[in-house]
Design a protein around this motif. Structure first.
Motif, PDB file in Angstrom:
ATOM      1  N   GLY A 173       0.814  -1.208   0.000  1.00  0.00           N
ATOM      2  CA  GLY A 173       0.000   0.000   0.000  1.00  0.00           C
ATOM      3  C   GLY A 173       0.844   1.253   0.000  1.00  0.00           C
ATOM      4  N   ALA A 174       0.649   2.110  -1.016  1.00  0.00           N
ATOM      5  CA  ALA A 174       1.448   3.331  -1.161  1.00  0.00           C
ATOM      6  C   ALA A 174       0.653   4.585  -0.849  1.00  0.00           C
ATOM      7  N   GLY A 175      -0.316   4.474   0.059  1.00  0.00           N
ATOM      8  CA  GLY A 175      -0.999   5.659   0.552  1.00  0.00           C
ATOM      9  C   GLY A 175      -0.135   6.385   1.564  1.00  0.00           C
ATOM     10  N   THR A 176      -0.709   7.365   2.236  1.00  0.00           N
ATOM     11  CA  THR A 176       0.050   8.128   3.228  1.00  0.00           C
ATOM     12  C   THR A 176       0.679   7.206   4.271  1.00  0.00           C
ATOM     13  N   ILE A 177      -0.108   6.287   4.828  1.00  0.00           N
ATOM     14  CA  ILE A 177       0.406   5.422   5.895  1.00  0.00           C
ATOM     15  C   ILE A 177       1.473   4.477   5.365  1.00  0.00           C
ATOM     16  N   GLY A 178       1.271   3.943   4.165  1.00  0.00           N
ATOM     17  CA  GLY A 178       2.286   3.075   3.592  1.00  0.00           C
ATOM     18  C   GLY A 178       3.608   3.794   3.390  1.00  0.00           C
ATOM     19  N   ILE A 179       3.541   5.014   2.868  1.00  0.00           N
ATOM     20  CA  ILE A 179       4.781   5.756   2.596  1.00  0.00           C
ATOM     21  C   ILE A 179       5.484   6.150   3.891  1.00  0.00           C
ATOM     22  N   VAL A 180       4.747   6.649   4.883  1.00  0.00           N
ATOM     23  CA  VAL A 180       5.422   7.024   6.131  1.00  0.00           C
ATOM     24  C   VAL A 180       5.962   5.780   6.848  1.00  0.00           C
ATOM     25  N   THR A 181       5.309   4.626   6.658  1.00  0.00           N
ATOM     26  CA  THR A 181       5.843   3.393   7.236  1.00  0.00           C
ATOM     27  C   THR A 181       7.163   3.027   6.571  1.00  0.00           C
ATOM     28  N   ALA A 182       7.219   3.187   5.257  1.00  0.00           N
ATOM     29  CA  ALA A 182       8.471   2.921   4.546  1.00  0.00           C
ATOM     30  C   ALA A 182       9.583   3.848   5.038  1.00  0.00           C
ATOM     31  N   LEU A 183       9.271   5.126   5.202  1.00  0.00           N
ATOM     32  CA  LEU A 183      10.268   6.081   5.690  1.00  0.00           C
ATOM     33  C   LEU A 183      10.717   5.726   7.108  1.00  0.00           C
ATOM     34  N   ALA A 184       9.754   5.333   7.951  1.00  0.00           N
ATOM     35  CA  ALA A 184      10.100   4.961   9.321  1.00  0.00           C
ATOM     36  C   ALA A 184      10.951   3.692   9.344  1.00  0.00           C
ATOM     37  N   ALA A 185      10.640   2.745   8.462  1.00  0.00           N
ATOM     38  CA  ALA A 185      11.422   1.507   8.400  1.00  0.00           C
ATOM     39  C   ALA A 185      12.858   1.788   7.975  1.00  0.00           C
ATOM     40  N   LEU A 186      13.027   2.663   6.994  1.00  0.00           N
ATOM     41  CA  LEU A 186      14.374   3.021   6.555  1.00  0.00           C
ATOM     42  C   LEU A 186      15.130   3.754   7.658  1.00  0.00           C
ATOM     43  N   ALA A 187      14.452   4.683   8.329  1.00  0.00           N
ATOM     44  CA  ALA A 187      15.094   5.411   9.420  1.00  0.00           C
ATOM     45  C   ALA A 187      15.436   4.472  10.571  1.00  0.00           C
ATOM     46  N   GLY A 188      14.647   3.399  10.717  1.00  0.00           N
ATOM     47  CA  GLY A 188      14.878   2.457  11.812  1.00  0.00           C
ATOM     48  C   GLY A 188      15.950   1.432  11.533  1.00  0.00           C
ATOM     49  N   GLY A 189      16.495   1.409  10.310  1.00  0.00           N
ATOM     50  CA  GLY A 189      17.597   0.500  10.023  1.00  0.00           C
ATOM     51  C   GLY A 189      17.435  -0.393   8.819  1.00  0.00           C
ATOM     52  N   CYS A 190      16.251  -0.409   8.191  1.00  0.00           N
ATOM     53  CA  CYS A 190      16.098  -1.228   6.989  1.00  0.00           C
ATOM     54  C   CYS A 190      17.012  -0.715   5.884  1.00  0.00           C
ATOM     55  N   SER A 191      17.596  -1.632   5.148  1.00  0.00           N
ATOM     56  CA  SER A 191      18.482  -1.226   4.058  1.00  0.00           C
ATOM     57  C   SER A 191      17.708  -0.919   2.787  1.00  0.00           C
ATOM     58  N   ARG A 192      16.518  -1.513   2.658  1.00  0.00           N
ATOM     59  CA  ARG A 192      15.693  -1.263   1.492  1.00  0.00           C
ATOM     60  C   ARG A 192      14.262  -1.680   1.792  1.00  0.00           C
ATOM     61  N   VAL A 193      13.356  -1.095   0.997  1.00  0.00           N
ATOM     62  CA  VAL A 193      11.933  -1.377   1.116  1.00  0.00           C
ATOM     63  C   VAL A 193      11.397  -1.699  -0.266  1.00  0.00           C
ATOM     64  N   VAL A 194      10.536  -2.692  -0.337  1.00  0.00           N
ATOM     65  CA  VAL A 194       9.793  -2.988  -1.556  1.00  0.00           C
ATOM     66  C   VAL A 194       8.355  -2.560  -1.304  1.00  0.00           C
ATOM     67  N   MET A 195       7.835  -1.664  -2.139  1.00  0.00           N
ATOM     68  CA  MET A 195       6.480  -1.141  -1.939  1.00  0.00           C
ATOM     69  C   MET A 195       5.582  -1.562  -3.089  1.00  0.00           C
ATOM     70  N   THR A 196       4.382  -2.035  -2.756  1.00  0.00           N
ATOM     71  CA  THR A 196       3.446  -2.485  -3.774  1.00  0.00           C
ATOM     72  C   THR A 196       2.169  -1.653  -3.733  1.00  0.00           C
TER      73      THR A 196
END
Length: 344
Positions: A173-196
């Protein structure tokens, strides 16, 4: 004062309301500066209810907000007039068992802005507890401050995921919540995110915000994409941010053995999960409901420049065009992520 009022299902207008809010010793009076339109606002506008929460009398809309402190109560020491603040919209009972256990977001008696019968903040000023009003650094604007509320959801989900440095995450999900979750995951240490998602313009925006690979599920099998990116191993984490029952059907297929799954989106009806598929991988499943103890960390990330939410602000309307803003947000352009209303 003038306020944006939902009279009943499908009927909103700017009205003069006599709202008298007394300033308590631990309260602040705030001039509202910017308010984001949330999916729940639109749902109340279009349907008049969300689950058991039914609009039975006129209600002011809006809960994603930031503003400027006008006045402080006698016991407030950490804020002063002129400070810019983001306001956490849910006020729990501090003596509830949930609050005493540190889970104040789960307090059933929480008073949450723009959730019937509690008025929201699409109005010139509001009185709010100082303990739920968080000072913004100079580098963060009021419009960015109004995005702390949805960002807090993504931050809460990222915390639940127990991210390890270098993890790969899938966000559905690439709505507002999906995108901020991706940003939070990257800030939290994820090296990459796959978004659908299905909407290419939103995926295009997400791809510019960091190491985010996007998959339009109309054109590509997301499971095959994740397997290719992870060398067939699977993702460490999957965040479900769409609320789609269909998306949940095969959600555990994305994960590696021992992976983690965090459910954020709320389906309108009960969704089926393949428990055996989860057991075969010993998947850890977690859920979130709003957030707790997150605002200071979200604001710190924004203030440091580590996390930039400005690209998410798609359309801005002045307060006097609030009705037009809601009409647009109810039927937005495909590239729209967040619609905001700014006060005078």
């Amino acid at each position: 004062m003038k306020a944006l009022v939902l009279q009943k299902k499908g009927e909103i207008s700017l009205q003069d309301l006599d709202i008298q809010e007394e300033l308590g010793p631990r309260d602040v009076r705030i001039a509202v500066g910017a308010v984001g339109i949330c999916g729940s606002d639109i749902h109340y506008y279009q349907h008049g209810k969300i689950g058991p929460f039914v609009v039975r009398e006129p209600m002011i809309l809006g809960h994603e907000a930031a503003g400027r402190v006008l006045e402080t109560g006698a016991d407030v020491t950490h804020l002063k007039p002129g400070d810019w603040v983001a306001m956490e919209p849910g006020i729990p009972d501090p003596f509830s068992r949930e609050s005493r256990a540190g889970m104040y977001n789960l307090d059933p008696s929480v008073r949450f802005w723009a959730t019937p019968p509690i008025h929201g903040v699409l109005r010139p000023e509001v009185v709010h507890p100082a303990d739920f009003s968080f000072k913004l650094p100079d580098s963060v604007s009021l419009q960015e401050g109004a995005l702390v509320e949805p960002l807090a959801i993504g931050m809460h989900a990222a915390g639940k995921a127990e991210i390890q440095p270098g993890d790969t995450a899938v966000v559905i999900g690439a709505g507002t919540i999906g995108i901020v979750t991706a940003l939070a995951a990257l800030a939290g240490g994820c090296s990459r995110v796959v978004m659908t998602d299905l909407l290419q313009p939103k995926l295009d925006l997400a791809s510019k915000l960091g190491p985010i690979s996007t998959v339009n599920i109309k054109d590509q099998d997301p499971l095959e994409a994740v397997r290719e990116i992870t060398g067939g191993w699977g993702a460490d984490i999957v965040f479900e941010a769409s609320g789609s029952r269909k998306a949940m059907e095969g959600i555990f297929d994305f994960l590696r053995p021992g992976g983690r799954c965090v459910f954020i989106g709320m389906p309108t009806e009960a969704a089926a999960l393949d428990i055996v598929a989860a057991q075969a991988k010993e998947v850890s499943m977690k859920t979130i409901f709003r957030y707790a103890h997150v605002y200071p960390r979200a604001i710190a990330l924004m203030g440091s420049g580590r996390l930039d939410v400005k690209p998410l602000i798609s359309r801005v309307f002045p307060f006097e065009k609030s009705v037009e803003a809601f009409e647009y947000a109810a039927n937005p352009d495909p590239d729209t992520v967040k619609v905001q209303i700014v006060m005078g």
